[in-house]
Write a protein that holds these residues in place. Sequence first.
Motif, short mmCIF file in Angstrom:
data_model
loop_
_atom_site.label_atom_id
_atom_site.label_comp_id
_atom_site.label_asym_id
_atom_site.label_seq_id
_atom_site.Cartn_x
_atom_site.Cartn_y
_atom_site.Cartn_z
N VAL A 191 0.84 -1.20 0.00
CA VAL A 191 0.00 0.00 0.00
C VAL A 191 0.88 1.26 0.00
CG1 VAL A 191 -1.67 1.35 1.33
CG2 VAL A 191 -1.97 -1.12 1.09
N ALA A 192 1.88 1.27 0.85
CA ALA A 192 2.73 2.46 0.96
C ALA A 192 3.46 2.74 -0.35
CB ALA A 192 3.73 2.29 2.11
N GLU A 193 4.02 1.70 -0.96
CA GLU A 193 4.80 1.93 -2.19
C GLU A 193 3.89 2.21 -3.38
OE1 GLU A 193 8.10 -0.57 -3.07
OE2 GLU A 193 8.59 -0.88 -0.94
N ALA A 194 2.71 1.60 -3.41
CA ALA A 194 1.76 1.93 -4.48
C ALA A 194 1.39 3.40 -4.42
CB ALA A 194 0.52 1.05 -4.37
N HIS A 195 1.15 3.90 -3.23
CA HIS A 195 0.81 5.32 -3.08
C HIS A 195 1.97 6.22 -3.51
CE1 HIS A 195 -2.64 4.41 0.00
NE2 HIS A 195 -2.98 4.16 -1.25
N GLU A 196 3.19 5.76 -3.30
CA GLU A 196 4.35 6.53 -3.77
C GLU A 196 4.38 6.61 -5.29
OE1 GLU A 196 7.80 4.75 -2.06
OE2 GLU A 196 7.24 5.28 -0.01
N HIS A 197 3.83 5.58 -5.95
CA HIS A 197 3.74 5.55 -7.41
C HIS A 197 2.43 6.18 -7.91
CE1 HIS A 197 7.19 2.94 -8.54
NE2 HIS A 197 7.06 2.46 -7.32
N ASN A 198 1.69 6.82 -7.01
CA ASN A 198 0.40 7.45 -7.35
C ASN A 198 -0.62 6.43 -7.86
OD1 ASN A 198 1.17 10.20 -6.74
ND2 ASN A 198 2.42 10.15 -8.60
N ILE A 199 -0.58 5.26 -7.27
CA ILE A 199 -1.52 4.20 -7.61
C ILE A 199 -2.34 3.86 -6.37
CG2 ILE A 199 -1.76 1.78 -8.30
CD1 ILE A 199 0.80 2.09 -9.94
N LYS A 200 -3.65 3.89 -6.50
CA LYS A 200 -4.54 3.54 -5.40
C LYS A 200 -4.63 2.01 -5.27
CE LYS A 200 -6.05 7.92 -5.04
NZ LYS A 200 -5.79 8.78 -3.86
N ILE A 201 -5.01 1.55 -4.08
CA ILE A 201 -5.18 0.12 -3.83
C ILE A 201 -6.61 -0.14 -3.39
CG2 ILE A 201 -4.58 -1.82 -2.33
CD1 ILE A 201 -2.36 -1.35 -4.20
N THR A 202 -7.32 -0.98 -4.14
CA THR A 202 -8.64 -1.46 -3.73
C THR A 202 -8.59 -2.97 -3.62
OG1 THR A 202 -9.58 -1.67 -5.97
CG2 THR A 202 -9.73 0.48 -4.91
N ILE A 203 -9.42 -3.52 -2.74
CA ILE A 203 -9.36 -4.95 -2.46
C ILE A 203 -10.77 -5.55 -2.48
CG2 ILE A 203 -7.27 -4.66 -1.06
CD1 ILE A 203 -8.98 -5.08 1.45
N ASP A 204 -10.80 -6.85 -2.69
CA ASP A 204 -12.06 -7.58 -2.65
C ASP A 204 -12.53 -7.76 -1.21
OD1 ASP A 204 -13.67 -8.80 -4.75
OD2 ASP A 204 -11.82 -9.68 -5.51
N VAL A 205 -13.84 -7.72 -1.00
CA VAL A 205 -14.44 -8.28 0.21
C VAL A 205 -15.54 -9.24 -0.24
CG1 VAL A 205 -13.90 -6.45 1.84
CG2 VAL A 205 -15.96 -6.27 0.46
N VAL A 206 -15.76 -10.28 0.56
CA VAL A 206 -16.64 -11.39 0.17
C VAL A 206 -17.72 -11.56 1.23
CG1 VAL A 206 -16.69 -13.79 -0.60
CG2 VAL A 206 -14.59 -12.45 -0.86
N PRO A 207 -18.79 -10.74 1.18
CA PRO A 207 -19.78 -10.76 2.25
C PRO A 207 -20.90 -11.79 2.08
CG PRO A 207 -20.11 -8.84 0.85
CD PRO A 207 -18.97 -9.61 0.27
N ASN A 208 -20.99 -12.48 0.95
CA ASN A 208 -22.06 -13.44 0.76
C ASN A 208 -21.84 -14.73 1.52
OD1 ASN A 208 -24.53 -14.40 -0.87
ND2 ASN A 208 -23.03 -15.99 -1.31
N HIS A 209 -20.58 -15.12 1.70
CA HIS A 209 -20.29 -16.43 2.29
C HIS A 209 -18.92 -16.39 2.96
CE1 HIS A 209 -19.14 -16.45 -2.06
NE2 HIS A 209 -17.98 -16.81 -1.56
N THR A 210 -18.63 -17.43 3.71
CA THR A 210 -17.30 -17.61 4.29
C THR A 210 -16.75 -18.96 3.80
OG1 THR A 210 -17.95 -18.86 6.28
CG2 THR A 210 -18.06 -16.45 6.40
#
Length: 531
Positions: free
Chosen positions: A97-116
């Motif tokens: 996350v820190a290095e992506a932000h240094e490259h001006n790239i945002k980080i988004t991630i999956d969340v899986v709320p339908n099931h475990t």
Amino acid sequence: MRRSSDLPQEIADESAWWRDAVFYQVYVRSFADANGDGVGDLDGIRSRLGYLELLGVDALWLTPFFTSPMADHGYDVADPRDVDPLFGDLAAFDRLVAEAHEHNIKITIDVVPNHTSDRHAWFQAALRSAPGSPERERYVFRDGGGFDGSVPPNNWPSQFGGPAWTRVPDGQWYLHLFAPEQPDLNWENPEVAADLARTLRFWLDRGVDGFRIDVAHGMAKPRDLRNVDPRAELGSGVRHDNAVDPRFDNDAVHDVHRLIRKVVDEYPNRMAVGEIWVKDDARWAAYVRPDELHLGFNFRLLEAPFDADAVRAAVDHSLNAVRGLGTPPTWTLSNHDVPRHVTRYGGGALGAKRARAMVLVELALPGVVYLYNGEELGLPNVELPDWALQDPIWVRSRHADRGRDGCRVPLPWEGDTPPFGFSGAAGTWLPQPNEWAGLTAESQLEDPGSMLSFYRHALELRKSNAAFDGEELEWYGAPAGCFAFRRKGGGLICALNTSGGPVPLPPGGVLLASGPMDGNQLPPDTAVWLV
């Protein structure tokens, strides 16, 4: 720190970074392997941030990297607030996350709320507990039918083949719209909502810029669990019609998305996008109302064949679905669940030519674009041998459906033989074909005619040229098998020819063409930008 914006949310969103962003989906297992085990990981992604910055993307979407037994390659989550050792650890995530932000790239991630995962502590406690217990109320357990309870509670099928119900030793059945290792959560239980809010805040506090909500049209189930109508279209990657398929798109699902939006809005400049396989435009649009998700995946462009009329209809539907809602449309041609579009458009040189044309159409449209890792290299689907297949669809369908592994083969980075710089290991989790030697990132970077150079050029123009301004389109009259539209505001013209012969170009100077031009004629299987 968590602080609501001083501006009204509607005003803040009008200039938000995500409104015209180009996201790049990283299928974590297949992007880059840093520790030499043949499987991609978080440090591998970090090692390629320079490449992603050079490509010109604004944000990454990372597929699940959470603790998981990997029955569905990470979409079966055992602990949503930790990193699976296969991919690294929390420190590796923080570095990314820190290095992506240094490259001006945002980080988004999956969340899986339908099931475990069935290995989640909650589900293991449910199996140890009695019917009707609080532990079982976190999931969808029901008694079966028939004189001895041996008939599933209803006729619901799994998205991966077979029934959506599995019986446990005490006789009850539990619901799993996907694999048996992915039991569905009961969203009428307040503990479930509280746990998702905790997960969202956990990752937001670590600096993520947003979320992709897996199966965003899932979660809520009708209380009567009525049967699926035999006329319903079934299967993974099918848009659903709630009138005949009650498994998805129930009205109560919008309460879940209001919860998600409320939590995300506690953190300035963050966003959430939903995976919404919903057929009706009006029902789809409900997911991106002002108090719900910021963005929604609309899969119409992905589903359209290489045909001008079909592509135009997909564009019109997608624009109409968000008109008046204040949210931009989203566009994508591939992801980890569908065959790669080079293959869908005919494969080989023809498929690659059409893929170049379609990415010009996609990038000319107003709104948000999602690219899938490897499409910028022109990767096709891979016909894998039976022994290599790992997708649960392959097993659940009793080998009738080969599943999604063909679009998930690890990326080729450099060199002439597998693993093409993807890993220090000789073998990778899915085998790479030898013929990918000509498709490596290294071989394409300095070739001005390559797919990679074409993507870089197109992305740079989209970002820097004022012709791409404006949120509405104006369609031109065009010959059969063709279309042309103009971006109102900026004036960019995009023309596509899917007919069998050349057609006259609209007026304007050529900014970028997907293939060689023929004077003032647009050749078949070609698109062009004009200003």
